[in-house]
Each structure stands twice: as C-alpha cells, then as structure tokens.
Design a protein around this motif. Structure first.
Motif, PDB file in Angstrom:
ATOM      1  N   GLY A  60       0.809  -1.212   0.000  1.00  0.00           N
ATOM      2  CA  GLY A  60       0.000   0.000   0.000  1.00  0.00           C
ATOM      3  C   GLY A  60       0.842   1.262   0.000  1.00  0.00           C
ATOM      4  O   GLY A  60       0.535   2.221  -0.717  1.00  0.00           O
ATOM      5  N   ILE A  61       1.887   1.279   0.803  1.00  0.00           N
ATOM      6  CA  ILE A  61       2.782   2.438   0.844  1.00  0.00           C
ATOM      7  C   ILE A  61       3.405   2.668  -0.533  1.00  0.00           C
ATOM      8  O   ILE A  61       3.487   3.802  -1.012  1.00  0.00           O
ATOM      9  CB  ILE A  61       3.863   2.231   1.922  1.00  0.00           C
ATOM     10  CG1 ILE A  61       3.241   2.353   3.319  1.00  0.00           C
ATOM     11  CG2 ILE A  61       5.009   3.230   1.756  1.00  0.00           C
ATOM     12  CD1 ILE A  61       4.176   1.976   4.451  1.00  0.00           C
ATOM     13  N   LYS A  62       3.808   1.585  -1.169  1.00  0.00           N
ATOM     14  CA  LYS A  62       4.425   1.701  -2.502  1.00  0.00           C
ATOM     15  C   LYS A  62       3.434   2.263  -3.519  1.00  0.00           C
ATOM     16  O   LYS A  62       3.771   3.158  -4.309  1.00  0.00           O
ATOM     17  CB  LYS A  62       4.929   0.337  -2.956  1.00  0.00           C
ATOM     18  CG  LYS A  62       5.629   0.367  -4.314  1.00  0.00           C
ATOM     19  CD  LYS A  62       6.153  -1.010  -4.696  1.00  0.00           C
ATOM     20  CE  LYS A  62       6.839  -0.985  -6.057  1.00  0.00           C
ATOM     21  NZ  LYS A  62       7.321  -2.338  -6.445  1.00  0.00           N
ATOM     22  N   ASN A  69       2.768  11.678  -0.152  1.00  0.00           N
ATOM     23  CA  ASN A  69       3.863  11.500   0.796  1.00  0.00           C
ATOM     24  C   ASN A  69       3.493  10.343   1.717  1.00  0.00           C
ATOM     25  O   ASN A  69       2.389  10.296   2.261  1.00  0.00           O
ATOM     26  CB  ASN A  69       4.067  12.768   1.623  1.00  0.00           C
ATOM     27  CG  ASN A  69       4.416  13.961   0.756  1.00  0.00           C
ATOM     28  OD1 ASN A  69       5.254  13.873  -0.125  1.00  0.00           O
ATOM     29  ND2 ASN A  69       3.763  15.095   0.999  1.00  0.00           N
ATOM     30  N   VAL A  70       4.416   9.422   1.900  1.00  0.00           N
ATOM     31  CA  VAL A  70       4.174   8.228   2.709  1.00  0.00           C
ATOM     32  C   VAL A  70       5.417   7.933   3.552  1.00  0.00           C
ATOM     33  O   VAL A  70       6.501   8.455   3.277  1.00  0.00           O
ATOM     34  CB  VAL A  70       3.864   7.003   1.802  1.00  0.00           C
ATOM     35  CG1 VAL A  70       2.528   7.151   1.103  1.00  0.00           C
ATOM     36  CG2 VAL A  70       4.988   6.782   0.791  1.00  0.00           C
ATOM     37  N   PRO A  71       5.288   7.111   4.579  1.00  0.00           N
ATOM     38  CA  PRO A  71       6.465   6.728   5.364  1.00  0.00           C
ATOM     39  C   PRO A  71       7.500   6.011   4.504  1.00  0.00           C
ATOM     40  O   PRO A  71       7.169   5.374   3.501  1.00  0.00           O
ATOM     41  CB  PRO A  71       5.889   5.785   6.434  1.00  0.00           C
ATOM     42  CG  PRO A  71       4.433   6.124   6.498  1.00  0.00           C
ATOM     43  CD  PRO A  71       4.040   6.523   5.113  1.00  0.00           C
ATOM     44  N   THR A  72       8.753   6.112   4.926  1.00  0.00           N
ATOM     45  CA  THR A  72       9.835   5.399   4.256  1.00  0.00           C
ATOM     46  C   THR A  72      10.006   4.028   4.892  1.00  0.00           C
ATOM     47  O   THR A  72      10.238   3.918   6.105  1.00  0.00           O
ATOM     48  CB  THR A  72      11.158   6.180   4.370  1.00  0.00           C
ATOM     49  OG1 THR A  72      10.998   7.449   3.739  1.00  0.00           O
ATOM     50  CG2 THR A  72      12.298   5.423   3.703  1.00  0.00           C
ATOM     51  N   LEU A 186      -7.405   4.176  -7.009  1.00  0.00           N
ATOM     52  CA  LEU A 186      -6.600   3.704  -5.891  1.00  0.00           C
ATOM     53  C   LEU A 186      -7.115   4.357  -4.611  1.00  0.00           C
ATOM     54  O   LEU A 186      -7.227   5.585  -4.535  1.00  0.00           O
ATOM     55  CB  LEU A 186      -5.120   4.060  -6.102  1.00  0.00           C
ATOM     56  CG  LEU A 186      -4.178   3.649  -4.962  1.00  0.00           C
ATOM     57  CD1 LEU A 186      -4.150   2.130  -4.783  1.00  0.00           C
ATOM     58  CD2 LEU A 186      -2.766   4.183  -5.215  1.00  0.00           C
ATOM     59  N   LEU A 187      -7.443   3.551  -3.610  1.00  0.00           N
ATOM     60  CA  LEU A 187      -7.974   4.046  -2.350  1.00  0.00           C
ATOM     61  C   LEU A 187      -6.984   3.804  -1.212  1.00  0.00           C
ATOM     62  O   LEU A 187      -6.280   2.784  -1.203  1.00  0.00           O
ATOM     63  CB  LEU A 187      -9.289   3.343  -2.001  1.00  0.00           C
ATOM     64  CG  LEU A 187     -10.405   3.383  -3.044  1.00  0.00           C
ATOM     65  CD1 LEU A 187     -11.649   2.698  -2.501  1.00  0.00           C
ATOM     66  CD2 LEU A 187     -10.713   4.809  -3.472  1.00  0.00           C
ATOM     67  N   HIS A 188      -6.979   4.712  -0.241  1.00  0.00           N
ATOM     68  CA  HIS A 188      -6.218   4.461   0.983  1.00  0.00           C
ATOM     69  C   HIS A 188      -6.846   3.293   1.726  1.00  0.00           C
ATOM     70  O   HIS A 188      -6.157   2.414   2.232  1.00  0.00           O
ATOM     71  CB  HIS A 188      -6.212   5.713   1.864  1.00  0.00           C
ATOM     72  CG  HIS A 188      -5.514   5.509   3.176  1.00  0.00           C
ATOM     73  ND1 HIS A 188      -6.113   4.870   4.242  1.00  0.00           N
ATOM     74  CD2 HIS A 188      -4.267   5.858   3.588  1.00  0.00           C
ATOM     75  CE1 HIS A 188      -5.264   4.817   5.256  1.00  0.00           C
ATOM     76  NE2 HIS A 188      -4.142   5.415   4.887  1.00  0.00           N
ATOM     77  N   MET A 205       0.781  13.706   4.894  1.00  0.00           N
ATOM     78  CA  MET A 205       1.284  12.342   4.696  1.00  0.00           C
ATOM     79  C   MET A 205       0.188  11.344   5.017  1.00  0.00           C
ATOM     80  O   MET A 205      -0.576  11.518   5.966  1.00  0.00           O
ATOM     81  CB  MET A 205       2.508  12.092   5.587  1.00  0.00           C
ATOM     82  CG  MET A 205       3.078  10.684   5.490  1.00  0.00           C
ATOM     83  SD  MET A 205       4.574  10.440   6.500  1.00  0.00           S
ATOM     84  CE  MET A 205       5.792  11.315   5.520  1.00  0.00           C
ATOM     85  N   LEU A 206       0.104  10.275   4.222  1.00  0.00           N
ATOM     86  CA  LEU A 206      -0.837   9.185   4.462  1.00  0.00           C
ATOM     87  C   LEU A 206      -0.089   7.998   5.048  1.00  0.00           C
ATOM     88  O   LEU A 206       0.954   7.594   4.520  1.00  0.00           O
ATOM     89  CB  LEU A 206      -1.528   8.778   3.156  1.00  0.00           C
ATOM     90  CG  LEU A 206      -2.339   9.875   2.460  1.00  0.00           C
ATOM     91  CD1 LEU A 206      -2.965   9.333   1.176  1.00  0.00           C
ATOM     92  CD2 LEU A 206      -3.411  10.454   3.378  1.00  0.00           C
ATOM     93  N   ILE A 207      -0.625   7.443   6.142  1.00  0.00           N
ATOM     94  CA  ILE A 207       0.012   6.305   6.808  1.00  0.00           C
ATOM     95  C   ILE A 207      -0.995   5.173   6.962  1.00  0.00           C
ATOM     96  O   ILE A 207      -2.188   5.339   6.757  1.00  0.00           O
ATOM     97  CB  ILE A 207       0.594   6.711   8.177  1.00  0.00           C
ATOM     98  CG1 ILE A 207      -0.536   7.131   9.140  1.00  0.00           C
ATOM     99  CG2 ILE A 207       1.606   7.851   8.018  1.00  0.00           C
ATOM    100  CD1 ILE A 207      -0.070   7.375  10.570  1.00  0.00           C
ATOM    101  N   ASP A 208      -0.490   3.992   7.324  1.00  0.00           N
ATOM    102  CA  ASP A 208      -1.307   2.808   7.624  1.00  0.00           C
ATOM    103  C   ASP A 208      -2.358   2.504   6.560  1.00  0.00           C
ATOM    104  O   ASP A 208      -3.556   2.377   6.854  1.00  0.00           O
ATOM    105  CB  ASP A 208      -2.002   2.981   8.978  1.00  0.00           C
ATOM    106  CG  ASP A 208      -1.021   2.978  10.137  1.00  0.00           C
ATOM    107  OD1 ASP A 208       0.136   2.584   9.934  1.00  0.00           O
ATOM    108  OD2 ASP A 208      -1.410   3.381  11.241  1.00  0.00           O
ATOM    109  N   PRO A 209      -1.960   2.340   5.314  1.00  0.00           N
ATOM    110  CA  PRO A 209      -2.944   2.095   4.253  1.00  0.00           C
ATOM    111  C   PRO A 209      -3.517   0.687   4.275  1.00  0.00           C
ATOM    112  O   PRO A 209      -2.898  -0.251   4.761  1.00  0.00           O
ATOM    113  CB  PRO A 209      -2.124   2.321   2.977  1.00  0.00           C
ATOM    114  CG  PRO A 209      -0.724   1.944   3.372  1.00  0.00           C
ATOM    115  CD  PRO A 209      -0.581   2.403   4.797  1.00  0.00           C
TER     116      PRO A 209
END
Length: 282
Positions: A60-62, A69-72, A186-188, A205-209
C-alpha cells in the motif's frame, strides 16, 4: 504487548540497538521507537502473524507513493513467527488541510481497469477478499459488506431491523452502479484522521494504508465518520478532482460499512451510530 527479548531484537536488520521504547500506535500493532546505528526508527510488531501481515501495508505504501507522501520503509520480515515492519521515524507537525485534500484527490486519479487488488489480506481482524471484479457493486457487496455482516451475525451484533434497512441500502448501490460509470481509483482504504498526518515540515502524509481499487467516494465517506477533516480538506479535494453530484446521498453506504466494522470489532458502543446511519434507508 509482547516483551521483545535481546535474542529477538538481535535478529532485526539493524546494527547496535541502543534503545527501545513503546509508543502509541493504534490498537492493531505493538509499536516502538527504536534507535540504532542506522538512526531513529518506528518499529511495528504483529505477534504470531508472520511476514504476510505487513506485506499488505508495504504494498500500500508503494502504491500510494505514486501520488502521496508516505512513510519510508526500511525493512519488514518475520522473527520467531512475529511480523515486523521498520519505518523511518516521523516527527508529527501541522499543515494545511487544503493540501491534504489535494493529495488525496491525486491518489484517486490513479486508476485500474477493475475493482480489487492482486492480493487478498486475510491475516487481519477482518479478512479482505480482493478478487478483481468489473462491477463495483459486486465487489463492495460480495467482498466487503456481506462477509462483514456474516461476522457481525456470528457475534450477535445484527438484527432484523438492521437487515431491513441494509436491504434497501444494498439495492441503492446496485441500481446506482447500473446507471453510472464508476472508475476504479486507488484508495487508501482506512482514511480516518489518525491515518492522515502532517510532518514538522508541514507536509501532508498518508500512513497505515489498506489499499485496493474502488469507488473514491468510499475514502471520502470514511473521512466523515469520526471527523478531523475540515472544510478546507474537502475544498482542496474538490478543486483538484470534483466529486460527482449527489455524493451526500451516497455517503451513508460507506459510513455504514465503516461503522459496522467498528461494531464487529469493538461492540455495541458503536451500535447507536450504526442504527442512525441505517435509519435513512427506509
């Protein structure tokens, strides 16, 4: 929270771990701040769920990184049957909701030709079957709503009144899908305010998708359930990717799903809210 032994920590792909401190990270995972020679990082552990648990989040992050913007991701894997995920540490700040809305709109302009995802996610508290479908109503009803209702019934959290209103809701979804073209966006997949943050450099930033391709109104509806998104967010979204007319008439379809999930997971604390949503379908 599982106590991580020195032997367990030694197997992480990190050098010279200097400190490990539990931090808040939701109700799903054990979460830690960890400092090693590689720097300060965020460690999530899922006891006894294996590597597969975090493979979905990494995917999901990829996918989201194409427009958000997403976590690394540093690494993920499995130690003694426990899944782990290491992310670069994020310092939380504040920013403009308008820009957050723009970013979500850009994510929703990443399309597929069908609804679903390449992989199912079956190791969570609520299994998600993502088999590709050409029909949104078929996907959403058969692979999200009906399985969740079955689980709610097994816990005694479903009744005839709820079923009556649900049958009307379900028919609305089917009829709308037959007369409108819904693009698979594409949805979170879990877009409540805790999963939309700002960094100390004011970047959204979007996290925990929990990603899949579906109706973008699904994400937008979830943002309305527990609040945390202001008018600037929706203005930023609409200025970038205007919602279809009549969204307010359809928002209950997806609110119902999200609140029913909370009823199933956490009990009738959310039952009054669920019944309030269902009462509009009569």
């Amino acid at each position: 929270m599982k106590k991580l032994s020195d032997q367990w920590l030694y197997q992480l792909p990190l050098t010279n771990i200097q400190s490990l401190k539990p931090v808040a990270g939701g109700d799903i995972n054990d979460s830690y701040e960890i400092i090693s020679d590689e720097g300060r990082m965020f460690l999530k552990v899922q006891p006894n769920r294996g590597k597969e648990f975090f493979a979905h989040e990494v995917e999901g992050i990829k996918l989201l990184s194409q427009a958000a913007n997403v976590p690394t991701v540093i690494d993920y894997g499995e130690i003694e049957h426990d899944g782990f995920l290491i992310l670069a540490w994020i310092d939380i700040g504040n920013g403009k909701q308008y820009e957050l809305g723009q970013m979500v709109a850009q994510v929703h302009q990443i399309y597929h030709n069908r609804f679903g995802l390449d992989n199912d996610f079956t190791v969570g508290k609520f299994p998600k079957i993502n088999t590709w479908q050409n029909s949104w109503s078929k996907f959403f009803i058969n692979q999200r709503l009906e399985p969740l209702i079955k689980l709610a019934k097994e816990k005694g959290r479903w009744n005839n009144s709820r079923d009556h209103h649900y049958q009307i809701l379900k028919q609305q979804i089917i009829e709308y899908d037959q007369t409108h073209k819904i693009k698979p966006s594409l949805l979170h997949g879990d877009l409540w305010s805790g999963n939309a943050i700002f960094t100390t450099t004011h970047q959204p930033m979007l996290i925990d998708p929990d990603v899949f391709y579906g109706d973008r109104e699904f994400d937008l509806s979830i943002t309305t359930v527990f609040g945390g998104f202001n008018d600037d967010f929706y203005r930023g979204y609409n200025d970038t990717y205007p919602l279809r007319p009549g969204f307010e008439k359809r928002v209950g379809w997806y609110q119902f799903y999200y609140v029913l999930m909370h009823v199933y997971l956490f009990g009738e604390t959310y039952g009054t809210l669920l019944d309030s949503i269902l009462s509009s379908f009569n």
